[in-house]
Design a protein around this motif. Structure first.
Motif, PDB file in Angstrom:
ATOM      1  N   LEU A  65       0.847  -1.187   0.000  1.00  0.00           N
ATOM      2  CA  LEU A  65       0.000   0.000   0.000  1.00  0.00           C
ATOM      3  C   LEU A  65       0.883   1.237   0.000  1.00  0.00           C
ATOM      4  O   LEU A  65       1.948   1.255   0.631  1.00  0.00           O
ATOM      5  N   ASP A  66       0.442   2.285  -0.696  1.00  0.00           N
ATOM      6  CA  ASP A  66       1.235   3.508  -0.768  1.00  0.00           C
ATOM      7  C   ASP A  66       0.691   4.608   0.143  1.00  0.00           C
ATOM      8  O   ASP A  66       1.218   5.725   0.167  1.00  0.00           O
ATOM      9  N   GLU A  67      -0.388   4.313   0.868  1.00  0.00           N
ATOM     10  CA  GLU A  67      -0.967   5.271   1.798  1.00  0.00           C
ATOM     11  C   GLU A  67      -1.781   4.514   2.841  1.00  0.00           C
ATOM     12  O   GLU A  67      -1.967   3.302   2.734  1.00  0.00           O
ATOM     13  N   ARG A  68      -2.260   5.258   3.848  1.00  0.00           N
ATOM     14  CA  ARG A  68      -3.016   4.647   4.945  1.00  0.00           C
ATOM     15  C   ARG A  68      -4.400   5.303   5.044  1.00  0.00           C
ATOM     16  O   ARG A  68      -4.714   5.956   6.042  1.00  0.00           O
ATOM     17  N   PRO A  69      -5.238   5.120   4.040  1.00  0.00           N
ATOM     18  CA  PRO A  69      -6.547   5.777   4.045  1.00  0.00           C
ATOM     19  C   PRO A  69      -7.524   5.086   4.996  1.00  0.00           C
ATOM     20  O   PRO A  69      -7.341   3.920   5.350  1.00  0.00           O
ATOM     21  N   THR A  70      -8.531   5.808   5.396  1.00  0.00           N
ATOM     22  CA  THR A  70      -9.598   5.241   6.211  1.00  0.00           C
ATOM     23  C   THR A  70     -10.940   5.653   5.616  1.00  0.00           C
ATOM     24  O   THR A  70     -11.008   6.574   4.795  1.00  0.00           O
ATOM     25  N   LEU A  71     -11.991   4.987   6.036  1.00  0.00           N
ATOM     26  CA  LEU A  71     -13.324   5.382   5.588  1.00  0.00           C
ATOM     27  C   LEU A  71     -13.770   6.657   6.290  1.00  0.00           C
ATOM     28  O   LEU A  71     -14.640   7.373   5.787  1.00  0.00           O
ATOM     29  N   ALA A  72     -13.159   6.964   7.431  1.00  0.00           N
ATOM     30  CA  ALA A  72     -13.528   8.171   8.164  1.00  0.00           C
ATOM     31  C   ALA A  72     -13.104   9.442   7.429  1.00  0.00           C
ATOM     32  O   ALA A  72     -13.745  10.488   7.581  1.00  0.00           O
ATOM     33  N   ASP A  73     -12.017   9.365   6.631  1.00  0.00           N
ATOM     34  CA  ASP A  73     -11.561  10.571   5.935  1.00  0.00           C
ATOM     35  C   ASP A  73     -12.101  10.655   4.499  1.00  0.00           C
ATOM     36  O   ASP A  73     -11.607  11.413   3.681  1.00  0.00           O
ATOM     37  N   PHE A  74     -13.128   9.871   4.209  1.00  0.00           N
ATOM     38  CA  PHE A  74     -13.755   9.867   2.881  1.00  0.00           C
ATOM     39  C   PHE A  74     -14.950  10.825   2.896  1.00  0.00           C
ATOM     40  O   PHE A  74     -15.746  10.831   3.849  1.00  0.00           O
ATOM     41  N   ASP A  75     -15.086  11.632   1.858  1.00  0.00           N
ATOM     42  CA  ASP A  75     -16.183  12.600   1.769  1.00  0.00           C
ATOM     43  C   ASP A  75     -17.432  11.913   1.211  1.00  0.00           C
ATOM     44  O   ASP A  75     -17.662  11.887   0.002  1.00  0.00           O
ATOM     45  N   TRP A  76     -18.246  11.375   2.101  1.00  0.00           N
ATOM     46  CA  TRP A  76     -19.447  10.658   1.687  1.00  0.00           C
ATOM     47  C   TRP A  76     -20.536  11.606   1.194  1.00  0.00           C
ATOM     48  O   TRP A  76     -21.436  11.187   0.462  1.00  0.00           O
ATOM     49  N   ARG A  77     -20.470  12.876   1.566  1.00  0.00           N
ATOM     50  CA  ARG A  77     -21.519  13.830   1.176  1.00  0.00           C
ATOM     51  C   ARG A  77     -21.448  14.193  -0.301  1.00  0.00           C
ATOM     52  O   ARG A  77     -22.463  14.574  -0.885  1.00  0.00           O
ATOM     53  N   PHE A  78     -20.253  14.083  -0.893  1.00  0.00           N
ATOM     54  CA  PHE A  78     -20.095  14.504  -2.284  1.00  0.00           C
ATOM     55  C   PHE A  78     -20.929  13.637  -3.228  1.00  0.00           C
ATOM     56  O   PHE A  78     -21.530  14.139  -4.174  1.00  0.00           O
ATOM     57  N   ASN A  79     -20.925  12.332  -2.990  1.00  0.00           N
ATOM     58  CA  ASN A  79     -21.746  11.400  -3.770  1.00  0.00           C
ATOM     59  C   ASN A  79     -22.633  10.611  -2.799  1.00  0.00           C
ATOM     60  O   ASN A  79     -22.309   9.485  -2.419  1.00  0.00           O
ATOM     61  N   PRO A  80     -23.741  11.191  -2.383  1.00  0.00           N
ATOM     62  CA  PRO A  80     -24.560  10.559  -1.329  1.00  0.00           C
ATOM     63  C   PRO A  80     -25.171   9.219  -1.703  1.00  0.00           C
ATOM     64  O   PRO A  80     -25.621   8.485  -0.821  1.00  0.00           O
ATOM     65  N   LYS A  81     -25.171   8.866  -2.987  1.00  0.00           N
ATOM     66  CA  LYS A  81     -25.780   7.598  -3.397  1.00  0.00           C
ATOM     67  C   LYS A  81     -24.799   6.423  -3.364  1.00  0.00           C
ATOM     68  O   LYS A  81     -25.168   5.293  -3.680  1.00  0.00           O
ATOM     69  N   LEU A  82     -23.566   6.670  -2.986  1.00  0.00           N
ATOM     70  CA  LEU A  82     -22.602   5.567  -2.872  1.00  0.00           C
ATOM     71  C   LEU A  82     -23.066   4.586  -1.795  1.00  0.00           C
ATOM     72  O   LEU A  82     -23.709   4.988  -0.823  1.00  0.00           O
ATOM     73  N   PRO A  83     -22.723   3.293  -1.956  1.00  0.00           N
ATOM     74  CA  PRO A  83     -23.179   2.270  -0.989  1.00  0.00           C
ATOM     75  C   PRO A  83     -22.393   2.334   0.315  1.00  0.00           C
ATOM     76  O   PRO A  83     -21.592   1.446   0.634  1.00  0.00           O
ATOM     77  N   ARG A  84     -22.636   3.378   1.077  1.00  0.00           N
ATOM     78  CA  ARG A  84     -21.859   3.631   2.298  1.00  0.00           C
ATOM     79  C   ARG A  84     -21.953   2.476   3.289  1.00  0.00           C
ATOM     80  O   ARG A  84     -20.938   2.016   3.825  1.00  0.00           O
ATOM     81  N   GLN A  85     -23.154   1.997   3.539  1.00  0.00           N
ATOM     82  CA  GLN A  85     -23.329   0.919   4.518  1.00  0.00           C
ATOM     83  C   GLN A  85     -22.576  -0.335   4.098  1.00  0.00           C
ATOM     84  O   GLN A  85     -21.935  -1.002   4.926  1.00  0.00           O
TER      85      GLN A  85
END
Length: 253
Positions: A65-85
């Motif tokens: 992996l080249d980074e340490r991303p999390t779901l907490a730092d993802f902008d869910w509001r930008f595309n509200p129809k993404l399958p967040r759950q």
């Protein structure tokens, strides 16, 4: 035995976690008249923490992996129809225990790679052996490797707890050798019930065309989707949004 002698002994015994905090723990114990067992317990916890940290860092490096991303730092509001759950369910890693797969399919720039990497990073933190691969680049790397290197690479592809194939079919048509490699990886991991996460901009109905062999496409999909969840990502591109923001800032400067 002096403190320095004790520290040297601890390092010889490879107890670097205790050695690193020994002076601090001794001063704390003296200042608060801490019981011996409590001080010893603290030193042992320091050693465990140091070993856990080193092991976690080793797993991260092995994952590629080249980074340490999390779901907490993802902008869910930008595309509200993404399958967040469904993404957060994937993040629990239950699918790895179940030997299941995940296919994250959708438009470019909608966050597929971010979610896949976040799941992979979480898996390294939870003690899993993970391999993250940019699919097309890795296929080319494998083709150029020596037979001995290919054996080592294949072992990692097949035996890891979680394999992430990111941006599969980014270049659309892949070589015959790459198609055969993909089929081998999927087949071998299917037999071992090893989990795979695939991200792709291409709808699965067209995979046979990109492989150059409809039968091979069906075989691969049959094994991938036998125990799998599919997440569909639709919406606007985060990358285009960020590019537009940079242009706006530059225009104001």
């Amino acid at each position: 035995m002096t403190i320095n002698e004790i520290e040297r002994t601890l390092r010889e015994l490879r107890l670097s976690g205790i050695a690193a905090t020994l002076n601090t723990r001794v001063m704390q114990a003296q200042a608060s008249q801490q019981p011996l067992l409590e001080t010893l317990a603290g030193l042992l916890q320091d050693e465990l923490d140091r070993r856990h940290s080193r092991l976690t860092e080793r797993r991260f490096k092995q994952s590629r992996l080249d980074e340490r991303p999390t779901l907490a730092d993802f902008d869910w509001r930008f595309n509200p129809k993404l399958p967040r759950q469904a993404c957060f369910e994937l993040h629990t890693l239950k699918f790895i225990a179940d030997g299941a797969n995940a296919l994250i399919i959708g438009k470019p720039g909608t966050g597929k790679s971010h979610v896949a990497k976040a799941v992979a990073y979480q898996a390294t933190l939870q003690g899993h052996d993970v391999r993250y691969l940019e699919a097309d680049t890795e296929f080319a790397r494998f083709a150029l490797a020596s037979p001995k290197e290919q054996t080592t690479l294949m072992r990692a592809y097949v035996e890891s707890d979680l394999l992430v194939l990111d941006d599969l079919f980014l270049a659309r048509r892949i070589s015959d050798a790459a198609a055969e490699l993909l089929q081998t990886i999927v087949h071998q991991r299917y037999k071992r019930r090893g989990s795979i996460v695939v991200t792709s901009n291409r709808v699965v109905q067209d995979w046979g065309k990109y492989l150059g062999d409809a039968t091979m496409g069906t075989t691969i999909l049959d094994r991938l989707m036998h125990r799998a969840v599919m997440l569909e990502f639709e919406g606007r591109s985060y990358r285009l949004k960020e590019a537009a923001a940079r242009l706006a800032i530059a225009a104001e400067a």
